[in-house]
Structures are given as C-alpha cells and as structure tokens.
Scaffold this active site. Structure first.
Site, PDB file in Angstrom:
ATOM      1  N   TYR A   1      -1.670 -34.531 116.436  1.00 42.03           N
ATOM      2  CA  TYR A   1      -2.363 -35.781 116.782  1.00 42.03           C
ATOM      3  C   TYR A   1      -1.522 -36.670 117.702  1.00 42.03           C
ATOM      4  O   TYR A   1      -1.466 -37.887 117.526  1.00 42.03           O
ATOM      5  CB  TYR A   1      -2.733 -36.559 115.498  1.00 42.03           C
ATOM      6  CG  TYR A   1      -3.973 -36.001 114.860  1.00 42.03           C
ATOM      7  CD1 TYR A   1      -5.232 -36.392 115.312  1.00 42.03           C
ATOM      8  CD2 TYR A   1      -3.904 -35.061 113.845  1.00 42.03           C
ATOM      9  CE1 TYR A   1      -6.376 -35.861 114.757  1.00 42.03           C
ATOM     10  CE2 TYR A   1      -5.042 -34.517 113.287  1.00 42.03           C
ATOM     11  CZ  TYR A   1      -6.283 -34.919 113.748  1.00 42.03           C
ATOM     12  OH  TYR A   1      -7.409 -34.387 113.214  1.00 42.03           O
TER      13      TYR A   1
ATOM     14  N   TYR B   1     -14.734 -36.866 107.683  1.00 40.62           N
ATOM     15  CA  TYR B   1     -13.603 -36.043 108.125  1.00 40.62           C
ATOM     16  C   TYR B   1     -13.276 -35.068 107.003  1.00 40.62           C
ATOM     17  O   TYR B   1     -12.944 -35.472 105.892  1.00 40.62           O
ATOM     18  CB  TYR B   1     -12.367 -36.898 108.444  1.00 40.62           C
ATOM     19  CG  TYR B   1     -11.188 -36.021 108.817  1.00 40.62           C
ATOM     20  CD1 TYR B   1     -11.111 -35.458 110.091  1.00 40.62           C
ATOM     21  CD2 TYR B   1     -10.199 -35.708 107.890  1.00 40.62           C
ATOM     22  CE1 TYR B   1     -10.059 -34.618 110.434  1.00 40.62           C
ATOM     23  CE2 TYR B   1      -9.145 -34.868 108.230  1.00 40.62           C
ATOM     24  CZ  TYR B   1      -9.084 -34.332 109.497  1.00 40.62           C
ATOM     25  OH  TYR B   1      -8.048 -33.493 109.840  1.00 40.62           O
TER      26      TYR B   1
ATOM     27  N   ASP C   1     -15.346 -33.655  98.423  1.00 38.82           N
ATOM     28  CA  ASP C   1     -14.052 -33.471  99.082  1.00 38.82           C
ATOM     29  C   ASP C   1     -13.129 -34.594  98.613  1.00 38.82           C
ATOM     30  O   ASP C   1     -13.103 -35.682  99.174  1.00 38.82           O
ATOM     31  CB  ASP C   1     -14.238 -33.493 100.605  1.00 38.82           C
ATOM     32  CG  ASP C   1     -12.909 -33.350 101.354  1.00 38.82           C
ATOM     33  OD1 ASP C   1     -11.855 -33.356 100.691  1.00 38.82           O
ATOM     34  OD2 ASP C   1     -12.945 -33.247 102.592  1.00 38.82           O
TER      35      ASP C   1
ATOM     36  N   LYS D   1      -3.447 -32.613  99.428  1.00 37.43           N
ATOM     37  CA  LYS D   1      -2.656 -33.846  99.570  1.00 37.43           C
ATOM     38  C   LYS D   1      -1.860 -34.185  98.294  1.00 37.43           C
ATOM     39  O   LYS D   1      -0.800 -33.635  98.114  1.00 37.43           O
ATOM     40  CB  LYS D   1      -3.564 -34.997 100.017  1.00 37.43           C
ATOM     41  CG  LYS D   1      -4.072 -34.749 101.441  1.00 37.43           C
ATOM     42  CD  LYS D   1      -4.535 -35.986 102.160  1.00 37.43           C
ATOM     43  CE  LYS D   1      -4.689 -35.698 103.638  1.00 37.43           C
ATOM     44  NZ  LYS D   1      -6.032 -35.816 104.170  1.00 37.43           N
TER      45      LYS D   1
HETATM   46  C1  LIG Z   1      -6.740 -34.785 105.102  1.00 36.18           C
HETATM   47  C2  LIG Z   1      -8.095 -34.385 104.687  1.00 36.18           C
HETATM   48  C3  LIG Z   1      -8.547 -33.065 104.830  1.00 36.18           C
HETATM   49  C4  LIG Z   1      -7.724 -32.005 105.499  1.00 36.18           C
HETATM   50  O1  LIG Z   1      -6.580 -31.695 104.791  1.00 36.18           O
HETATM   51  P1  LIG Z   1      -5.345 -30.989 105.538  1.00 36.18           P
HETATM   52  O2  LIG Z   1      -4.401 -30.660 104.444  1.00 36.18           O
HETATM   53  O3  LIG Z   1      -4.811 -31.979 106.520  1.00 36.18           O
HETATM   54  O4  LIG Z   1      -5.890 -29.773 106.217  1.00 36.18           O
HETATM   55  C5  LIG Z   1      -9.800 -32.746 104.345  1.00 36.18           C
HETATM   56  N1  LIG Z   1     -10.586 -33.684 103.783  1.00 36.18           N
HETATM   57  C6  LIG Z   1     -10.186 -34.949 103.624  1.00 36.18           C
HETATM   58  C7  LIG Z   1     -11.093 -35.932 102.954  1.00 36.18           C
HETATM   59  C8  LIG Z   1      -8.944 -35.364 104.096  1.00 36.18           C
HETATM   60  O5  LIG Z   1      -8.562 -36.641 103.970  1.00 36.18           O
END
Ligand SMILES: *Cc1c(COP(=O)(O)O)cnc(C)c1O
Length: 425
Positions: A16, A143, A237, A267
């Site tokens: 990025y 996202y 998600d 994460k």
């Molecule tokens: C960061 C994120 C992703 C992608 O995760 P990465 O480990 O960066 O591939 C997917 N969904 C959400 C909601 C995110 O915040």
C-alpha cells in the site's frame, strides 16, 4: 543510524505504498508493550495495533515463551492425514467462544485466505446440494482482503480498479448508515427474493478499511434474520472485529440471536504475533461436504495450514485474552474512548465522531476531497509520527485502535496530540 531504512530503500517493495513518493521507511529494531522502537531509539506509541493485529502489546513475554517451547517441540508438519495438539486445542477452545453454533475450524494463513475459504465453502455448499445459488451479496464499501475472491466481494475502489474486469460479479446493498437502515433491508430483501443468493458476506458492526464506518447491532440482526428466512448463508468477516475490538469478544455477540453460518478470523487471532487464518462453520455446512463422492470434497489447503507455532500463538493469546486482567483493560479502554467521544462531539473541524468498543474514529471535515487519497492524510500521518505516535489515517478518518495494554496515561497523550492537530486545522 537509519541503516535499515537505507538498505530497505534498495531492495524492498512495501504494501500500500507509492514507492516513488514515499519517504524512507522507519527502521524498527524492537517492540515493547505499546511501543515500537526505531534505530535512533525513538519510541512510538502503536495506536493502531500495527494494522489492527496486536492485542497484548509487542514482544509479549508469555507468548514468546510459549512459541519458543513450541519451536523446539514441533515447528511444522503437513496437515493432511496428520494433526497435532496445538491445532486441535486451539479449535477446541475457539469453537465454544464463537457466536452461533460453530462446529468446525478450517485453518489458513491470513484474513484474505480465511475469506477465500469462506466463499468457497458457501459456494460449494450450494453446488453440493444443487441449489443453483451462485450469487454473493456484500455491503457497499466492504473490504474483505486483497486476493481475487476477497477483492471480488469488496467494494470497487482505488484498490481494485486495475483488476475490475477480472473480478466476479457481486451484488451490493447500500451501507446501513444510522437512519438509513430501511433502504439496506429493502435492497437485501429484493435480492433475496430472486432466490439465487448463495451468501451474504459482511464485516459485522464496523467496516474497517472503508473508514471505520459503523452500523447498529439492530440492523445487523435484521440482515442476518432476513438471510435465514430466504435460505441464504451469512458469512461474518470478523477478521478485524474479533477478539474484543468491539467491546464484546466478537461483534456478532452484540446480536441477540446471531447465527452466522461461517465466521472468518485472523489479525488478533494470534495476538498479532504470527500470521494465521481461521474459517469456522456450522455442522450444517460441514455435513454438506460429507459424501462417498469425491467431487463434494473441499479441495483447498495451504502449505502452512495449521502451523503449530501459529496455533500455539493463538492459544497463548486466548490465555491472555480470557484472563480477568484483560477484560479490565478492554473495559478501561472502552470508557476512556467514550469520554473522549463526548469531548469531541460537535468539535470544530469534525464531521463525525464514532465509537464501537475499543475503536474510536474521528471524521474530519474536508470540503470536497474525500477518500483514501485525501490531502490531509499525509500531513496528519507525519504530524503524529513527529510526536512519536503511530496513527495511520484512512483518508480523512483518524482512528485509534490500540493494543489493550495501553495505559490511561499513554491514551491521554494520544488524545491530547489529536486535540493539538485539530487546533491547527
Ligand atoms: C484486514 C482484513 C482482511 C484481510 O486480512 P489480511 O490478513 O490482511 O489478508 C479481511 N477482512 C477484513 C474485515 C479485514 O479487516
């Protein structure tokens, strides 16, 4: 001094980042609690948890010790036909914590892959049962990651433009801005009536990357219920919202009767130490793949699926997360944010102030320029870096999403410096 930074500029391509326009990257030599320490000895408060991953502070001694023991016990082994204690134990401990009735854990490497697996599970669930449902519904501005499937179900943006013609079609419903929920629900129901929707994917309560945009648990519940009525799966998600970020363990916990069919995690899953992705699903999804027919198999896997070190980090992070001390830290953070929100409400130069649990976001007035490339963004980023705070605005949105170990003193310093910035606008 600046040795790592200079060598970096010869060999590295950063994520990025417009490499032609960006200054040298700051060389970090050590992490300690809420601080990142650079080559010159500067200590930065990591107020965004290093892209939302860190929960308990950097280089946490307990997680480090568990990882080091695991490294000399079993560092990795193939996960088809073989299994191991860390993978099984993490799944056993995670399943009862998750909202809904999750029954199975599928491991992968990061948030994007957790989303890819979720999409494949949902689409093949439908095809294994010949329902003819192939469409994915998503929220505008979503996202879900940077791989092609994840990009396909994310909002079309600056990030996806060069690939747009190659992304699969997704049906988008309007973001349920507070006060405009009816529009979202109406659009959702209209799509569901066509009976071709395989799944709705959403970031529950907070859209992260699109600017910490928040919506109510009420409309989340209604969207989920609507999907269930029409036989459409729900993929939550929780890659960003999981593990306490929204004040509850998971965002879906704020819905009375939340029953997502599939949940994506990454994460905070390992406390932010090493990469790991989880896609959890219900028994009903899992059962649809059981067959004498090999065509019904989920043919997906990664070389490092269920890496024992990563799973151990997940277990160690859960140990810390579930200790009463962490609950107190989260509660303290939530109430400090809440007071700060009141302080900034209707503040000069601010269009909106939003909070969801440990996430606080300030939307600056910008005139016409909005979005990721907003002109304020670089100025703000460097303003805080000079003051030894890592804040990385999303366009005109400043947000604070710190590790839970941040003290009230450190948090107060971050708030004060934000006040300073606001007074210069
Ligand atoms: C960061 C994120 C992703 C992608 O995760 P990465 O480990 O960066 O591939 C997917 N969904 C959400 C909601 C995110 O915040």
């Amino acid at each position: 001094m600046n040795n790592i930074s200079r060598r970096d500029s010869e060999v590295i391509w950063h994520p990025y980042t417009q490499m032609q326009l960006s200054p040298l990257a700051t060389g970090i030599v050590k992490g300690e609690g809420v601080y990142l320490i650079d080559e010159a000895g500067n200590r930065y408060i990591d107020a965004i948890s290093s892209w939302w991953v860190n929960l308990h502070g950097h280089s946490h001694p307990y997680i480090a010790q568990r990882l080091s023991e695991q490294l000399t016990t079993l560092e990795h082994c193939i996960f088809a036909g073989f299994t191991h204690e860390p993978a099984v134990q993490l799944a056993e401990r995670l399943l009862p914590l998750l909202p809904g009735n999750m029954a199975r854990i599928f491991y992968s490497d990061n948030g994007s892959t957790a989303v890819e697996v979720a999409l494949k599970m949902a689409l093949q669930y439908q095809s294994n049962q010949d329902t003819g449902r192939r469409r994915i519904i998503a929220l505008e501005g979503a996202y879900h990651g940077d791989t092609f499937g994840a990009m396909s179900v994310s909002g079309r943006s600056l990030f996806t433009r060069p690939f747009e013609t190659l992304l699969f079609d997704t049906a988008y419903i309007p973001f349920p801005h507070p006060g405009q929920e009816e529009e979202t629900l109406h659009a959702l129901e209209t799509l569901l009536q066509q009976e071709d929707a395989a799944a709705l994917i959403l970031e529950p309560l907070v859209q992260g990357a699109s600017g910490m945009r928040m919506y109510t648990s009420g409309v989340l519940e209604q969207m989920m219920r609507c999907c269930r009525e029409y036989g459409c799966l729900v993929i939550a998600d929780e890659v960003m919202t999981g593990f306490g970020r929204t004040g509850t363990w998971f965002a879906c916990d704020q819905v009375q009767d939340a029953r997502p069919d599939i949940i994506c995690l990454s994460k905070g899953l390992t406390g932010g130490t090493v990469p790991l992705g989880v896609t959890a699903c219900t028994q009903r999804i899992y059962d649809a793949f059981l067959s004498e027919d090999h065509h019904k198999t989920l043919y997906h896997g990664h070389s490092f699926t269920a890496n024992p070190i990563a799973c151990t980090a997940g277990i160690a992070s859960l140990d810390l997360l579930l200790a009463p001390a962490c609950r107190l830290q989260i509660d303290a953070l939530v109430s400090a944010h809440s007071a700060a929100k009141t302080h900034w409400q209707n503040g000069k130069g601010l269009k909106a102030v939003r909070q969801c649990g440990t996430i606080l976001a300030l939307e600056l007035e910008t005139g016409t320029a909005t979005g990721y490339l907003n002109r304020h963004r670089d100025h703000i980023y460097h303003f805080f870096l000079e003051r030894k705070i890592l804040l990385r605005p999303l366009g005109n949105i400043i947000y604070i999403l710190p590790p839970y170990c941040i003290t009230t003193g450190q948090l107060g310093f971050v708030y004060e410096e934000i006040d300073q910035l606001l007074s210069t606008l």
